[in-house]
Design a protein around this motif. Structure first.
Motif, PDB file in Angstrom:
ATOM      1  N   GLU A 245       5.425  -1.857   8.517  1.00  0.00           N
ATOM      2  CA  GLU A 245       4.663  -0.711   8.047  1.00  0.00           C
ATOM      3  C   GLU A 245       5.815   0.457   8.686  1.00  0.00           C
ATOM      4  O   GLU A 245       5.582   0.899  10.028  1.00  0.00           O
ATOM      5  CB  GLU A 245       3.954  -0.469   7.952  1.00  0.00           C
ATOM      6  CG  GLU A 245       3.076   1.079   7.203  1.00  0.00           C
ATOM      7  CD  GLU A 245       1.403   0.939   7.897  1.00  0.00           C
ATOM      8  OE1 GLU A 245       0.893   0.518   7.244  1.00  0.00           O
ATOM      9  OE2 GLU A 245       1.159   1.888   9.057  1.00  0.00           O
ATOM     10  N   ASP A 246       7.016   1.005   8.192  1.00  0.00           N
ATOM     11  CA  ASP A 246       7.338   2.305   8.550  1.00  0.00           C
ATOM     12  C   ASP A 246       7.379   1.629  10.144  1.00  0.00           C
ATOM     13  O   ASP A 246       8.273   2.594  10.985  1.00  0.00           O
ATOM     14  CB  ASP A 246       6.095   3.699   8.303  1.00  0.00           C
ATOM     15  CG  ASP A 246       6.561   4.656   7.481  1.00  0.00           C
ATOM     16  OD1 ASP A 246       7.101   3.787   5.944  1.00  0.00           O
ATOM     17  OD2 ASP A 246       5.712   4.740   7.527  1.00  0.00           O
TER      18      ASP A 246
ATOM     19  N   ARG B 279       4.169   5.138   2.773  1.00  0.00           N
ATOM     20  CA  ARG B 279       4.822   3.928   3.369  1.00  0.00           C
ATOM     21  C   ARG B 279       5.607   3.318   3.217  1.00  0.00           C
ATOM     22  O   ARG B 279       5.658   3.121   1.546  1.00  0.00           O
ATOM     23  CB  ARG B 279       4.133   3.619   4.976  1.00  0.00           C
ATOM     24  CG  ARG B 279       3.191   4.982   5.642  1.00  0.00           C
ATOM     25  CD  ARG B 279       1.888   4.375   7.045  1.00  0.00           C
ATOM     26  NE  ARG B 279       1.602   5.201   7.317  1.00  0.00           N
ATOM     27  CZ  ARG B 279      -0.263   4.916   7.203  1.00  0.00           C
ATOM     28  NH1 ARG B 279      -0.747   4.629   6.031  1.00  0.00           N
ATOM     29  NH2 ARG B 279      -0.746   6.318   7.795  1.00  0.00           N
TER      30      ARG B 279
END
Length: 116
Positions: free
Chosen positions: A60-61, A111
């Protein structure tokens, strides 16, 4: 006869040219809409091949989520970045069940998510 030979030569030359083009890297970003499953859990069909489902990691990111292969009930109830990547016998593509790190909706939290 000439037209047939010319068509065959053109097809062969075109195929050879395509063979010389560099292969494009697989885009491992998850672009489709995530479908809410239950509680904090969302699911998405993974549209690229994964040889080793148990070894794939969700980001995630650029932050690693997990732990991987979590229990589905824990993903629904606890969330917090837990995920599970699986493939049912009757399905042709793997499915990712996951929660975002803060249990927000991955469709609207801004995100990006990717598997490696």
């Amino acid at each position: 006869m000439r037209i047939t030979c010319a068509a065959i030569l053109f097809a062969l030359a075109s195929s050879g040219f395509l063979y010389l083009l560099p292969t494009q890297p697989i885009d491992r970003s998850l672009h489709s809409e995530f479908r809410r499953w239950q509680g904090n859990a969302y699911v998405i069909v993974v549209k690229y091949p994964l040889r080793h489902l148990r070894e794939a990691r969700l980001y995630e990111d650029n932050k690693l989520l997990g732990p991987p292969n979590s229990d589905p009930q824990e993903i629904w109830v606890k969330g917090s970045g837990l995920y599970r990547l699986y493939k049912e016998i009757d399905e042709t593509a793997p499915v990712l069940m996951f929660s975002s790190s803060d249990n927000t909706d991955p469709n609207t939290n801004g995100r990006t998510y990717r598997l490696e």
